[in-house]
Motif scaffolding. Structure first.
Motif, PDB file in Angstrom:
ATOM      1  N   ASP A  95      -8.978  -3.901  -4.834  1.00  7.58           N
ATOM      2  CA  ASP A  95      -8.149  -5.195  -4.640  1.00  7.58           C
ATOM      3  C   ASP A  95      -7.383  -5.453  -5.764  1.00  7.58           C
ATOM      4  O   ASP A  95      -6.363  -6.266  -5.276  1.00  7.58           O
ATOM      5  CB  ASP A  95      -9.070  -6.073  -4.556  1.00  7.58           C
ATOM      6  N   GLN A  98      -2.222  -4.121  -6.045  1.00  9.31           N
ATOM      7  CA  GLN A  98      -1.256  -4.633  -5.176  1.00  9.31           C
ATOM      8  C   GLN A  98       0.228  -4.324  -5.667  1.00  9.31           C
ATOM      9  O   GLN A  98       0.472  -4.576  -6.804  1.00  9.31           O
ATOM     10  CB  GLN A  98      -1.569  -6.241  -5.183  1.00  9.31           C
ATOM     11  N   TRP A 116       0.685   2.962  -3.016  1.00 11.74           N
ATOM     12  CA  TRP A 116       0.076   2.620  -1.812  1.00 11.74           C
ATOM     13  C   TRP A 116      -0.703   3.683  -1.226  1.00 11.74           C
ATOM     14  O   TRP A 116      -1.703   3.345  -0.520  1.00 11.74           O
ATOM     15  CB  TRP A 116       1.002   1.872  -0.845  1.00 11.74           C
TER      16      TRP A 116
END
Length: 255
Positions: A95, A98, A116
């Protein structure tokens, strides 16, 4: 970065290469390439843990490729987090990963895209999703796309896949038919019967004499090295203990 640069990357003549590729929405899509059955067939022989380690190794190639133009500290930390995750996925704080997309810069764009890909790989790893094989094929294509001279990378990639295969049981092809609920303690990434046994980082160096090495010691050293540097993408020992992690965090005594 607490982990030293692998010898094969020190020797690869890629750090000073000029930028010869373009980057935009169209190039970003094409950079990952299309299905390549031969490459995917080789990747399918690797375990899920080996595939996650391969993602980290590809991240090191990408960082090294652009290091003379942009020393991406965030990529360094993400790579180290992925190495730890290849040992035990519970180390990783997915999490927290980002990363802003960059659809314009030929330097920052590929770096961000591969970060990513780390997130995508971690997301499907715990599901024993065979799609991880296709992600890794795309990641290798992405690194290759950024190199105007790809000889060193191609030689490494072709050498490392058959080197990893004997260390990968079960293969992703076999394990993808398993059930994550079969894991002995209900935690994804901890049952070697499904995810495979951890693979030392040195296994990704074609010249390293792995047959005579103490693999447990190599993995333990990697985890201890990674944990020595604060990393926003890794859980702290306290966080791991609160989540019910058994044993000493960031130490390894064997599968």
């Amino acid at each position: 970065m607490s982990l030293p640069l692998p010898p094969y990357l020190q020797a690869a003549p890629i750090a000073g290469l000029p930028v010869a590729h373009r980057w935009g929405p169209g190039e970003a899509m094409s950079a990952f390439g299309n299905t390549h059955r031969t490459v995917e067939g080789h990747l399918a022989h690797l375990s899920f843990r080996a595939l996650l380690g391969l993602a980290a190794a590809l991240g090191e190639w990408m960082h090294r490729r652009f290091e003379h133009l942009h020393d991406d500290h965030e990529m360094r930390l993400a790579v180290e987090a992925m190495w730890a995750a290849s040992i035990d996925i519970r180390y990783l704080k997915v999490d927290a990963m980002q990363f802003p997309q960059d659809t314009a810069s030929a330097i920052h764009g590929p770096l961000q895209a591969l970060k990513w890909e780390f997130v995508n790989a971690a997301d499907i790893y715990g599901e024993l999703d065979f799609g991880l094989v296709r992600y890794l094929r795309g990641d290798a294509n992405l690194v290759n796309f950024t190199l105007p001279d790809n000889k060193a990378f191609q030689a490494w990639f072709k050498a490392v896949l058959p080197r990893l295969a004997p260390l990968s049981a079960p293969s992703a092809r076999d394990a993808a038919h398993g059930d994550p609920d079969d894991a002995s303690d209900g935690q994804a990434g901890t049952d070697p019967l499904l995810w495979g046994t951890p693979v030392p980082r040195e296994a990704f160096d074609p010249a390293f004499p792995l047959a005579t090495a103490d693999r447990v010691a190599l993995i333990d050293t990697l985890l201890a090295s990674v944990s020595a540097t604060p990393n926003p993408f890794l859980r702290t020992p306290a966080e791991l203990a609160a989540a019910g992690f058994h044993g000493a965090p960031y130490r390894y005594t064997g599968p």
